[in-house]
Design an enzyme around this catalytic site. Structure first.
Site, PDB file in Angstrom:
ATOM      1  N   CYS A  74       0.843  -1.205   0.000  1.00 18.26           N
ATOM      2  CA  CYS A  74       0.000   0.000   0.000  1.00 18.26           C
ATOM      3  C   CYS A  74       0.875   1.251   0.000  1.00 18.26           C
ATOM      4  CB  CYS A  74      -0.912  -0.011   1.219  1.00 18.26           C
ATOM      5  SG  CYS A  74      -2.040   1.395   1.261  1.00 18.26           S
ATOM      6  N   ARG A 281     -17.929  -3.710  17.716  1.00 17.93           N
ATOM      7  CA  ARG A 281     -17.178  -4.921  17.397  1.00 17.93           C
ATOM      8  C   ARG A 281     -15.791  -4.923  18.032  1.00 17.93           C
ATOM      9  NH1 ARG A 281     -16.569  -4.790  12.001  1.00 17.93           N
ATOM     10  NH2 ARG A 281     -18.657  -5.598  11.820  1.00 17.93           N
TER      11      ARG A 281
HETATM   12 FE1  SF4 Z   1      -2.814   1.220   3.422  1.00 21.78          FE
HETATM   13 FE2  SF4 Z   1      -5.046   0.886   4.824  1.00 21.78          FE
HETATM   14 FE3  SF4 Z   1      -2.678   0.000   5.770  1.00 21.78          FE
HETATM   15 FE4  SF4 Z   1      -3.145   2.609   5.688  1.00 21.78          FE
HETATM   16  S1  SF4 Z   1      -4.266   1.100   6.919  1.00 21.78           S
HETATM   17  S2  SF4 Z   1      -1.264   1.561   4.999  1.00 21.78           S
HETATM   18  S3  SF4 Z   1      -4.392   2.771   3.819  1.00 21.78           S
HETATM   19  S4  SF4 Z   1      -3.758  -0.734   3.976  1.00 21.78           S
END
Ligand code: SF4
Ligand code: SAM
Length: 334
Positions: A74, A281
């Site tokens: 990501c 949750r």
């Molecule tokens: Fe990526 Fe979501 Fe992890 Fe942030 S929380 S690094 S947006 S996968």
């Protein structure tokens, strides 16, 4: 004996001073929520039980299964996350999972008693081709008779509408921490970006699942700030996810912060009191919790869990252990 109605609690003189009054349009001030956190533990639990029983059938717990449909790589720098490409966490990147494999997992989740199937992708936001594939997954999983939830990062209004048209039941997008702290934890997008996505999801008619992480070194005011921003969403999220930080080696929060387990329970109780109609949750971090601690969380008003062996990239509580715990506590799965 007369007991205060749970809903009167908001109105009764719980505000310690005028500065504690909520900002205009907000239902809960941070100071009011801090006052809840500061209650003696047993009083807080009692109030949470009252609220819980006024809005839900006690002992009924919803079970969701979470599957990572696209793992790692990501672009974002969320300081807690093992899936950020910026940190060396040893996590292997995986491409978007093929539809058939997703359906196989969804069928297994249903056979194991889950009623909601959540699919998570490590994206800043989905690209057109990826969204089309996820929409197909949503349609097919729904045909199995499961509720669907996805968490794909930021959405624009058009993307939210496409997901709504596919019949998506819930979209997860967490606010993660108190507003003052967000920019310390994430720099590649802002809290306002997250709130904008939540608004677009709402406008498209999809239920909102949102929550945060505790145990990132915040104090009680920080936890109150997190709960305040969730409770003051209009309306509050239908589903509120409370995560306990899983410290991943290689991430900036690898050393996290200590969290008194009772403060985790308090966070659940305060979420229950301030968001009486939401499912609350217990999410990440349950694997490290004893049965006794989880029982306290259920008493505090948690009525939803993630069920199954994996939670995106982390281990989750064993399904067999969960079933035994449900039996020992007389909990009923819904
Ligand atoms: Fe990526 Fe979501 Fe992890 Fe942030 S929380 S690094 S947006 S996968
Ligand atoms: N990329 C999407 C996003 O950020 O919304 C979806 C995936 S992201 C992994 C979903 C949520 O998982 C985060 O918002 C955070 O609340 C939770 N999470 C991620 N890493 C965590 C960790 N180490 N401990 C606890 N919760 C975590």
């Amino acid at each position: 004996m007369t007991t205060a109605s749970p809903l009167q609690y908001v109105a009764k003189p719980a505000r310690p001073n005028p500065a504690a009054a909520p900002a205009e349009g907000a239902r809960w001030s941070v100071a009011e929520i801090e006052a809840l956190f500061a209650l003696p533990f047993l009083d807080l639990m009692f109030r949470a039980q009252e609220v819980h029983r006024a809005h839900f059938t006690a002992g009924e717990v919803q079970r969701s299964t979470l599957l990572s449909i696209k793992t790692g790589g990501c672009s974002e720098d969320c300081g807690y996350c093992s899936q950020s490409a910026r940190y060396h966490t040893g996590l292997e990147r995986e491409r978007l999972m093929p539809l058939e494999e997703v359906l196989e997992r969804a069928r297994a989740a249903k056979d194991n008693g889950s009623t909601r199937f959540c699919m998570g992708a490590a994206w800043r936001s989905p690209k057109e081709k990826d969204l089309a594939a996820v929409i197909e997954m949503v349609r097919e999983v729904k045909k199995l008779g499961l509720e669907t939830c996805v968490t794909l990062g930021m959405l624009d209004a058009e993307q939210a509408k496409l997901l709504a048209a596919a019949g998506l039941d819930y979209y997860n997008h967490n606010v993660d921490t108190a507003p003052e702290r967000y920019a310390e934890i994430v720099t590649t997008h802002t809290l306002q970006d997250r709130l904008d996505t939540i608004e677009k999801v709402r406008e498209a008619g999809i239920n909102v699942c949102s929550g945060g992480i505790v145990g990132m070194g915040e104090d009680q005011t920080g936890r109150a700030g997190l709960i305040a921003q969730l409770a003051n969403l209009t309306p509050p999220p239908e589903s509120v996810s409370i995560n306990k930080l899983i410290p991943f080696p290689g991430t900036p929060l690898a050393d996290g912060g200590e969290l008194d387990p009772f403060d985790f329970v308090r966070t659940i109780a305060v979420a229950r009191i301030t968001m009486p109609e939401s499912f609350v949750r217990m999410s990440a971090g349950r694997e490290q919790m004893s049965d006794e601690l989880q029982a306290l969380c259920f008493m505090a008003g948690a009525n939803s869990i993630f069920y199954g062996e994996r939670l995106l990239t982390a281990d989750n509580a064993e399904a067999g252990d969960d079933l035994r715990l449900f039996e020992r506590l007389g909990l009923v799965s819904i």
